[in-house]
Structures are given as structure tokens and as C-alpha cells.
Design a protein around this motif. Structure first.
Motif, PDB file in Angstrom:
ATOM      1  N   MET A  83      36.093 -23.190 -33.641  1.00 33.79           N
ATOM      2  CA  MET A  83      36.922 -23.287 -32.473  1.00 33.79           C
ATOM      3  C   MET A  83      37.706 -21.991 -32.299  1.00 33.79           C
ATOM      4  N   THR A  84      37.611 -21.468 -31.119  1.00 32.69           N
ATOM      5  CA  THR A  84      38.344 -20.250 -30.824  1.00 32.69           C
ATOM      6  C   THR A  84      39.218 -20.474 -29.606  1.00 32.69           C
ATOM      7  N   GLY A  85      40.084 -19.530 -29.378  1.00 36.97           N
ATOM      8  CA  GLY A  85      40.929 -19.605 -28.197  1.00 36.97           C
ATOM      9  C   GLY A  85      42.130 -20.500 -28.395  1.00 36.97           C
ATOM     10  N   PRO A  86      42.759 -20.826 -27.282  1.00 37.66           N
ATOM     11  CA  PRO A  86      44.013 -21.603 -27.378  1.00 37.66           C
ATOM     12  C   PRO A  86      43.817 -23.026 -27.900  1.00 37.66           C
ATOM     13  N   VAL A  87      42.670 -23.636 -27.640  1.00 40.04           N
ATOM     14  CA  VAL A  87      42.442 -25.006 -28.119  1.00 40.04           C
ATOM     15  C   VAL A  87      42.391 -25.026 -29.641  1.00 40.04           C
ATOM     16  N   GLY A  88      41.683 -24.084 -30.230  1.00 39.80           N
ATOM     17  CA  GLY A  88      41.619 -24.007 -31.683  1.00 39.80           C
ATOM     18  C   GLY A  88      42.960 -23.704 -32.308  1.00 39.80           C
ATOM     19  N   GLN A  89      43.729 -22.850 -31.653  1.00 39.06           N
ATOM     20  CA  GLN A  89      45.052 -22.514 -32.173  1.00 39.06           C
ATOM     21  C   GLN A  89      45.988 -23.719 -32.108  1.00 39.06           C
ATOM     22  N   ILE A  90      45.958 -24.451 -31.012  1.00 40.14           N
ATOM     23  CA  ILE A  90      46.799 -25.643 -30.881  1.00 40.14           C
ATOM     24  C   ILE A  90      46.373 -26.702 -31.891  1.00 40.14           C
ATOM     25  N   PHE A  91      45.060 -26.867 -32.104  1.00 40.85           N
ATOM     26  CA  PHE A  91      44.563 -27.826 -33.090  1.00 40.85           C
ATOM     27  C   PHE A  91      45.024 -27.438 -34.491  1.00 40.85           C
ATOM     28  N   GLY A  92      44.990 -26.142 -34.804  1.00 42.66           N
ATOM     29  CA  GLY A  92      45.457 -25.669 -36.106  1.00 42.66           C
ATOM     30  C   GLY A  92      46.941 -25.939 -36.312  1.00 42.66           C
ATOM     31  N   TYR A  93      47.739 -25.687 -35.269  1.00 43.47           N
ATOM     32  CA  TYR A  93      49.166 -25.989 -35.363  1.00 43.47           C
ATOM     33  C   TYR A  93      49.399 -27.490 -35.531  1.00 43.47           C
ATOM     34  N   GLY A  94      48.595 -28.295 -34.852  1.00 46.64           N
ATOM     35  CA  GLY A  94      48.717 -29.750 -34.981  1.00 46.64           C
ATOM     36  C   GLY A  94      48.439 -30.213 -36.405  1.00 46.64           C
ATOM     37  N   LEU A  95      47.451 -29.605 -37.046  1.00 45.37           N
ATOM     38  CA  LEU A  95      47.155 -29.974 -38.432  1.00 45.37           C
ATOM     39  C   LEU A  95      48.296 -29.575 -39.360  1.00 45.37           C
ATOM     40  N   TRP A  96      48.878 -28.414 -39.128  1.00 44.91           N
ATOM     41  CA  TRP A  96      50.013 -28.009 -39.964  1.00 44.91           C
ATOM     42  C   TRP A  96      51.215 -28.905 -39.727  1.00 44.91           C
ATOM     43  N   LEU A  97      51.418 -29.345 -38.494  1.00 39.80           N
ATOM     44  CA  LEU A  97      52.490 -30.303 -38.223  1.00 39.80           C
ATOM     45  C   LEU A  97      52.236 -31.629 -38.930  1.00 39.80           C
TER      46      LEU A  97
END
Length: 72
Positions: free
Chosen positions: A1-15
Motif C-alpha cells: 500500500m502506497t500513498g495516503p491510504v497506506g499511511q493512514i492505515f499505518g497510523y491506525g495500526l500504531w494507534l
């Protein structure tokens, strides 16, 4: 996953990892202040701790898997 969707998903996992750590810590707190008599609510702190630890393990494994896929 690249782009903003992948970044938001990564932040969601860290949350989710942080929320799981908070849940486990809240379970430890509830265990510390629990009624220690025979008919006190004994299982609730362990439910909080188990749920928190499960969330940390799940999110951590998903982060590791996604980093492995993205890196390799």
C-alpha cells in the motif's frame, strides 16, 4: 500500500498498539484497586489485560507483515 491510504492505515495500526497498551495498563490498575474479598469482581481486570495484549499482538504482527511485504 502506497500513498495516503497506506499511511493512514499505518497510523491506525500504531494507534491500535497504543490503545492495546492502554487497555492492558488499565487492567493492571483495576487489578491493583480490586476488591480482594472472595466475592469481588475477579475476572474483569484480566479481561482488560487480555484484550489489550491481544490488540498489541495483532497490530504488531500486522505491522511486521506489512513492513515485510513493502520492504521485500
Amino acid at each position: 500500500m502506497t500513498g495516503p491510504v497506506g499511511q493512514i492505515f499505518g497510523y491506525g495500526l500504531w494507534l491500535l498498539v497504543l490503545a492495546g497498551a492502554g487497555g492492558a495498563a488499565f487492567g493492571v490498575y483495576k487489578l491493583a484497586v480490586a476488591d480482594k474479598s472472595r466475592n469481588g469482581g475477579g475476572a474483569e481486570p484480566f479481561k482488560w489485560m487480555g484484550g489489550g495484549i491481544a490488540a498489541v499482538i495483532l497490530a504488531g504482527s500486522l505491522i511486521a507483515i506489512l513492513n515485510g511485504i513493502a520492504g521485500g
